[in-house]
Design a protein around this motif. Structure first.
Motif, PDB file in Angstrom:
ATOM      1  N   LEU A  98      29.822  63.458  28.592  1.00  0.00           N
ATOM      2  CA  LEU A  98      31.216  63.778  28.953  1.00  0.00           C
ATOM      3  C   LEU A  98      32.149  62.859  28.160  1.00  0.00           C
ATOM      4  O   LEU A  98      32.027  61.634  28.242  1.00  0.00           O
ATOM      5  N   PRO A  99      33.106  63.428  27.413  1.00  0.00           N
ATOM      6  CA  PRO A  99      34.013  62.588  26.623  1.00  0.00           C
ATOM      7  C   PRO A  99      34.944  61.768  27.516  1.00  0.00           C
ATOM      8  O   PRO A  99      35.130  62.087  28.695  1.00  0.00           O
ATOM      9  N   ASP A 100      35.557  60.750  26.936  1.00  0.00           N
ATOM     10  CA  ASP A 100      36.531  59.945  27.685  1.00  0.00           C
ATOM     11  C   ASP A 100      37.744  60.798  28.029  1.00  0.00           C
ATOM     12  O   ASP A 100      38.347  61.405  27.145  1.00  0.00           O
ATOM     13  N   PRO A 101      38.123  60.821  29.296  1.00  0.00           N
ATOM     14  CA  PRO A 101      39.344  61.563  29.659  1.00  0.00           C
ATOM     15  C   PRO A 101      40.572  60.667  29.539  1.00  0.00           C
ATOM     16  O   PRO A 101      40.439  59.459  29.308  1.00  0.00           O
ATOM     17  N   VAL A 102      41.768  61.235  29.726  1.00  0.00           N
ATOM     18  CA  VAL A 102      42.979  60.410  29.821  1.00  0.00           C
ATOM     19  C   VAL A 102      43.293  60.116  31.291  1.00  0.00           C
ATOM     20  O   VAL A 102      44.005  59.174  31.602  1.00  0.00           O
ATOM     21  N   ALA A 103      42.776  60.963  32.172  1.00  0.00           N
ATOM     22  CA  ALA A 103      43.009  60.751  33.609  1.00  0.00           C
ATOM     23  C   ALA A 103      41.909  61.438  34.400  1.00  0.00           C
ATOM     24  O   ALA A 103      41.224  62.342  33.897  1.00  0.00           O
ATOM     25  N   ILE A 104      41.762  60.993  35.651  1.00  0.00           N
ATOM     26  CA  ILE A 104      40.781  61.617  36.552  1.00  0.00           C
ATOM     27  C   ILE A 104      41.486  61.957  37.863  1.00  0.00           C
ATOM     28  O   ILE A 104      42.097  61.083  38.501  1.00  0.00           O
ATOM     29  N   ILE A 105      41.420  63.231  38.226  1.00  0.00           N
ATOM     30  CA  ILE A 105      41.924  63.654  39.538  1.00  0.00           C
ATOM     31  C   ILE A 105      40.675  63.753  40.413  1.00  0.00           C
ATOM     32  O   ILE A 105      39.789  64.559  40.154  1.00  0.00           O
ATOM     33  N   GLY A 106      40.587  62.895  41.423  1.00  0.00           N
ATOM     34  CA  GLY A 106      39.370  62.861  42.236  1.00  0.00           C
ATOM     35  C   GLY A 106      39.619  63.300  43.665  1.00  0.00           C
ATOM     36  O   GLY A 106      40.760  63.498  44.091  1.00  0.00           O
ATOM     37  N   GLY A 107      38.495  63.455  44.409  1.00  0.00           N
ATOM     38  CA  GLY A 107      38.589  63.751  45.841  1.00  0.00           C
ATOM     39  C   GLY A 107      39.310  65.052  46.143  1.00  0.00           C
ATOM     40  O   GLY A 107      40.084  65.130  47.099  1.00  0.00           O
TER      41      GLY A 107
END
Ligand code: GLC
Length: 281
Positions: A98-107
């Motif tokens: 998985l490439p590096d993202p700029v952000a993660i929306i979790g949960g």
């Protein structure tokens, strides 16, 4: 049943409350503090994708996606939008292709953090601060059909259970019961087994809208990808949607000019869908 996907409307169960979308998403305070944090130049386009069952599922498809993305990294900001929590996604980023993202929306759209700094966009959970996860959890624990998920899957804004084969009517009644007790909830059911209860303002779709607005990326330059129920709300926000070939029936039923159904599986479906949308211009 076919579901058409007009702008920012959704199924009764997922899109319980669209009021937050009618309010301005970017507050003056947020505009004032609009620094692009770890993103030196704001992304021109956003690829917001679910992880499990969409990008993850077939190693060779993921390797193909990673190579494809690598060639476009500069124009496209990658965001993971998942039911997992931030730490668990970071672990995947470190240990898979998985490439590096700029952000993660979790949960399931309850937490938005920049990557790699981990800085949380505090403005987002502030909208549903008063929510009472513990009370909701104890009420729902008395439903015999449901089994609570592990503690790592729970948070102050996410109540998660397993429940096999729950009907729409069952979910509707569960939601109605919680509402009648004064809780403002969104009930989200995925892959015929995962039940998430989150604040009415939260969810993957509204969180994606918030982040795109934060970076001022217009909806026609946002691409969303998914395979199951908790992804549904992302497809109702005028974004350009990609349903991967292994998608569950709740997503296969989507229909409309903003939706592309790929016949390819997992991450290969994401590449296929992105090629479709990017050549449309
Ligand atoms: C992820 C989460 C789980 C959630 C599911 C569906 O698997 O870990 O808690 O129920 O996504 O949203």
């Amino acid at each position: 049943m076919r579901l058409s996907a007009p702008a920012c409307r959704g199924s009764v169960l997922e899109w319980a409350d669209t009021r937050s979308l009618r309010q301005p998403v970017v507050t003056p305070l947020l505009i004032q503090s609009l620094i692009w944090s770890n993103v030196s130049v704001p992304p021109e386009k956003l690829l917001i994708s679910n992880v499990d069952g969409t990008l993850l599922g077939q190693d060779d498809a993921l390797a193909r996606f990673a190579a494809w993305f690598d060639a476009r990294g500069d124009e496209l900001g990658l965001v993971y939008n998942t039911g997992r929590n931030y730490d668990s996604v970071v672990e995947l980023v470190h240990n898979t292709d998985l490439p590096d993202p700029v952000a993660i929306i979790g949960g399931v759209g309850t937490d938005i953090r920049l990557y790699p700094s981990g800085e949380r966009l505090e403005e987002w959970p502030r909208r549903f601060r008063a929510w009472n996860a513990a009370s909701i959890r104890s009420i729902v624990a008395s439903y015999p059909e449901l089994t609570q998920q592990e503690w790592e899957q729970q948070s102050a804004w996410k109540v998660s259970f397993f429940g096999l084969g729950l009907s729409e009517q069952y979910l509707r009644e569960l939601k109605r019961n919680l509402q009648s007790l004064g809780y403002r909830v969104k009930v989200i059911y995925s892959a015929n087994n995962y039940l998430d209860i989150v604040p009415a303002e939260a969810g993957k779709g509204t969180a994606a809208v918030f982040l795109a607005s934060h970076w001022r990326v217009p909806p026609e330059r946002v691409f969303v990808c998914g395979d199951s129920g908790n992804d549904l709300s992302m497809f109702f926000c005028r974004f350009r949607g990609i349903v991967v070939g292994n998608g569950h029936p709740e997503l296969k039923a989507l229909n409309g000019p903003h939706i592309f159904h790929s016949s390819e599986l997992f991450a290969a479906g994401v590449v296929d869908g992105m090629e479709h949308w990017l050549q449309e211009g």
